[in-house]
Design an enzyme around this catalytic site. Structure first.
Site, PDB file in Angstrom:
ATOM      1  N   HIS A 179       2.070   2.065  -3.449  1.00 52.59           N
ATOM      2  CA  HIS A 179       1.062   2.721  -4.285  1.00 52.59           C
ATOM      3  C   HIS A 179       1.182   4.256  -4.249  1.00 52.59           C
ATOM      4  O   HIS A 179       0.649   4.930  -5.125  1.00 52.59           O
ATOM      5  CB  HIS A 179      -0.342   2.341  -3.825  1.00 52.59           C
ATOM      6  CG  HIS A 179      -0.909   1.143  -4.519  1.00 52.59           C
ATOM      7  ND1 HIS A 179      -1.032   1.073  -5.885  1.00 52.59           N
ATOM      8  CD2 HIS A 179      -1.419  -0.014  -4.036  1.00 52.59           C
ATOM      9  CE1 HIS A 179      -1.581  -0.098  -6.206  1.00 52.59           C
ATOM     10  NE2 HIS A 179      -1.813  -0.778  -5.109  1.00 52.59           N
ATOM     11  N   TYR A 194      -1.838  -7.831 -11.177  1.00 54.16           N
ATOM     12  CA  TYR A 194      -0.770  -7.799 -10.169  1.00 54.16           C
ATOM     13  C   TYR A 194       0.425  -8.652 -10.612  1.00 54.16           C
ATOM     14  O   TYR A 194       1.543  -8.162 -10.712  1.00 54.16           O
ATOM     15  CB  TYR A 194      -1.277  -8.360  -8.828  1.00 54.16           C
ATOM     16  CG  TYR A 194      -2.375  -7.556  -8.176  1.00 54.16           C
ATOM     17  CD1 TYR A 194      -2.106  -6.761  -7.067  1.00 54.16           C
ATOM     18  CD2 TYR A 194      -3.684  -7.590  -8.651  1.00 54.16           C
ATOM     19  CE1 TYR A 194      -3.104  -6.019  -6.453  1.00 54.16           C
ATOM     20  CE2 TYR A 194      -4.684  -6.850  -8.038  1.00 54.16           C
ATOM     21  CZ  TYR A 194      -4.394  -6.072  -6.944  1.00 54.16           C
ATOM     22  OH  TYR A 194      -5.373  -5.334  -6.347  1.00 54.16           O
ATOM     23  N   GLU A 224       0.836  -1.208   0.000  1.00 54.06           N
ATOM     24  CA  GLU A 224       0.000   0.000   0.000  1.00 54.06           C
ATOM     25  C   GLU A 224       0.869   1.255   0.000  1.00 54.06           C
ATOM     26  O   GLU A 224       0.539   2.244  -0.651  1.00 54.06           O
ATOM     27  CB  GLU A 224      -0.967  -0.002   1.189  1.00 54.06           C
ATOM     28  CG  GLU A 224      -1.898  -1.210   1.273  1.00 54.06           C
ATOM     29  CD  GLU A 224      -2.597  -1.573  -0.032  1.00 54.06           C
ATOM     30  OE1 GLU A 224      -2.855  -0.675  -0.850  1.00 54.06           O
ATOM     31  OE2 GLU A 224      -2.859  -2.774  -0.252  1.00 54.06           O
TER      32      GLU A 224
HETATM   33 ZN   LIG Z   1      -2.469  -2.708  -4.932  1.00 49.62          ZN
END
Ligand SMILES: [Zn+2]
Length: 647
Positions: free
Chosen positions: A325, A410, A322
């Site tokens: 990101h 991903y 996270e």
């Molecule tokens: Zn992600």
């Protein structure tokens, strides 16, 4: 056909269009939004006014179309108070993507003119983006709780918006709540001392005192990153003098803080690879267990499931993901959901680079890539290897883009970047990524633009063997992006640790229900090795090689049914259910009522449904109220799909 279509679209608009928005965002774009929300958590309602600043991009406009879903619109008016007409229609009959709000302006507006207008509306418990929780559903049980989940196209149920990653805007907000001591509220923005414009809310009862909080997000962001959380919340730094903070209900905050004490070091590890963090501070909120994902990268306010708090640190890769990101996804964003790998593939790549700097365990990184590959392979099998959703460019026309989200953007995205790094060289690739981020910061782009940038960069840097590298990059590019199924090039992530783990699994199988001599090796495994051991057991179960007496011996030795780490526990349950073990249904049903994250509970539901459909349905019905709407839909489709197969 697809490639030709995209080239034509690019010629006209620059980038691919977003087929999942009903807004006329190519003619007019939101530059700033002010939200004014009066929260009524008991009634599960928000009275709202949203004020927009639009800029005309096309030649001229006389209407503005916005996305919305399940909102009640009361009035729309211009900055001079003139009320304007509006209509609502349903571009798709099933309304799964919501409605189109057509605002008929008071006159024609020309290119570059600004349009300021406000919408009064209300949000209620129908909103798919908000979870309103009763106080009994919280950990401290003091007051109700709410949180949002807007990715990918759910923000339209929070406000009428141009709900597309192609459009980025700044926002400010005024949030008003009854002044109860325990309550607090946070948004994906900075808290502001400046008091923003306040509407007169007739619902503000003068018999109570009210708490006002103000927020400002000065960096333009797409709508899916707008977020709010409210409840009995406390905020604390995770380390002295660092940039990182933690928010949770007060009863668990010390436990979480201990587990997250290295957050500042994670941030530094990412910076070491990719360059400075530009968002200021970084805060993670540990939400109630019904949060439907492992984590969500809302800027300045990452949301995470409590399932990542394993007490062993094994779930912290989610926190690193996270954080990563903040560069890929939040600073540089995909232009539509067909290009989601532009967010997720790059983020997984950066997460693994940073994990290598932090943990210094190259084998662990390879093992994580193998686990990711196994999950991707399982998604490809589920969807069918010819399904367009197994490509890096799924066609989301006419469907809720949520349906196209799998492990593929991903892991296939990560593998494509690893393939490109192999051609270009690790150091050149790192500097290319840094330049790519600087070039496109605060913009939204598609994969074609990434290709153009990459080739231009290598040419300008005069890299060795440019022509050969250019040929190698282009040779498989379209296959990586558009070809469904497995990647066109199979990469080798194997390590000795993988072979060791496979041999360890076999030692249990051949012991036929007795304890193997090397059973204690498990306790020294990396967390990734433990996952691989359980995935190997799952494969044995699929091949009918996992006997029930072996399951009993493993559980006696390794205590997996009472394991605290949800990532391990779900794999254990998936394996034993696939092997036909019906002796742990009570523990499995209890587990499924504790975790609302699809990545963890959906595979268990799938295995349970194949073994005992009735019990799977009964378990789902028991826990229905606990689950978020997003995961309810996912579980329902698992139960229906597999039931048809059984029929
Ligand atoms: Zn992600």
């Amino acid at each position: 056909m697809i490639i030709l279509g995209i080239l034509i679209i690019k010629l006209v608009f620059g980038y691919e269009i977003d087929v999942n928005t009903f807004s006329n965002y190519l003619d007019v774009q939101i530059k700033h939004i002010h939200f004014e929300w009066l929260l009524n958590m008991e009634k599960k309602q928000i009275n709202a006014t949203t004020k927009y600043q639009f800029q005309v991009i096309g030649e001229s406009i006389n209407k503005i179309c916005l996305d919305m879903k399940d909102l009640t619109i009361y009035q729309i008016y211009m900055s001079n108070g003139i009320i304007v007409k509006h209509t609502v229609d349903y571009p798709y009959a099933d309304s799964d993507q919501g409605q189109r709000l057509n605002i008929l302006l008071n006159r024609e507006y020309k290119r570059d003119e600004f349009v300021i207008l406000s919408i009064k509306y209300s949000i209620d418990s129908r909103s798919e983006s908000i979870s309103f929780m009763n106080k009994s559903q919280t950990s401290t049980k003091v007051m109700p709780y709410l949180f949002t989940q807007c990715e990918d196209a759910y923000c339209r149920s929070l406000a009428p918006l141009q709900d597309t990653p192609a459009i980025k805007q700044t926002y400010s907000a005024t949030v008003i709540q009854k002044n109860i001591e325990a309550t607090d509220v946070f948004m994906s923005a900075e808290e502001s001392q400046e008091q923003f414009w306040i509407e007169n809310h007739p619902q503000i009862d003068p018999n109570f005192t009210w708490k006002y909080k103000y927020f400002i997000q000065k960096i333009p962001i797409p709508s899916y990153l707008i977020a709010i959380v409210a409840g009995n919340l406390q905020k604390t730094p995770t380390s002295n003098g660092g940039r990182t903070f933690l928010i949770s209900e007060p009863d668990k905050i010390n436990e979480y803080k201990e587990e997250l004490k290295d957050m500042e070091q994670f941030l530094q590890a990412i910076e070491q690879y990719i360059g400075s963090y530009t968002w200021g501070t970084y805060t993670i909120v540990i939400l109630p267990p019904s949060f439907p994902y492992g984590g969500m990268e809302n800027p300045l306010l990452t949301f995470a499931s409590p399932t990542i708090m394993t007490k062993t640190g094994s779930g912290l890769y989610v926190a690193i993901h996270e954080m990563a990101h903040s560069w890929f996804g939040n600073t540089l964003t995909c232009v539509n959901w067909a290009n989601m790998w532009i967010n997720e593939g790059f983020t997984v790549f950066l997460e693994r680079k940073a994990s290598l700097y932090y943990y210094q365990e190259p084998d662990d990184i390879k093992l994580n890539a193998i686990i990711g590959n196994a999950t991707m392979y399982s998604d490809i099998l589920d969807l069918g290897s010819h399904s367009n959703f197994t490509s890096l460019h799924p066609d989301t026309t006419g469907i809720n883009p949520q349906l196209s989200i799998t492990e593929i953007p991903y892991e296939k995205g990560f593998q494509f970047l690893t393939f490109l790094e192999g051609i270009i060289g690790a150091e050149d690739f790192k500097f290319m990524l840094r330049s790519y981020l600087t070039t496109y910061q605060y913009k939204s782009i598609d994969q074609q633009e990434f290709q153009l940038f990459l080739l231009r960069y290598l040419y300008q840097q005069q890299v060795d063997n440019y022509s050969t590298k250019r040929y190698q990059i282009l040779e498989y590019w379209d296959s990586w992006i558009y070809q469904p199924g497995l990647p066109p090039i199979i990469l080798d992530f194997s390590t000795n640790k993988l072979i060791e783990t496979q041999q360890y699994t076999i030692s249990y199988i051949i012991a036929k229900g007795n304890q193997p001599d090397n059973y204690a090796e498990y306790f020294n495994f990396y967390p990734s090795q433990k996952k691989i051991f359980l995935e190997e057991l799952f494969k044995k179960a699929q091949n009918k090689e996992l006997e029930l007496n072996v399951i009993e011996q493993i559980d006696k030795d390794l205590q997996l049914t009472i394991e605290n780490d949800y990532e391990l526990k779900f794999r254990w349950f998936k394996a034993i259910l696939t092997a036909g073990d019906k002796t742990r249904f009570t523990q499995i049903a209890e587990f499924l009522g504790q975790v609302g994250t699809c990545e963890i509970s959906c595979p268990v539901y799938k295995a349970l449904n194949e073994l005992d459909h009735e019990f799977a349905v009964q378990t789902f019905t028991t826990h229905y109220e606990f689950y978020h709407q997003i995961i309810r839909n996912s579980i329902q489709s698992i139960l229906e799909k597999n039931h048809q197969i059984i029929k």
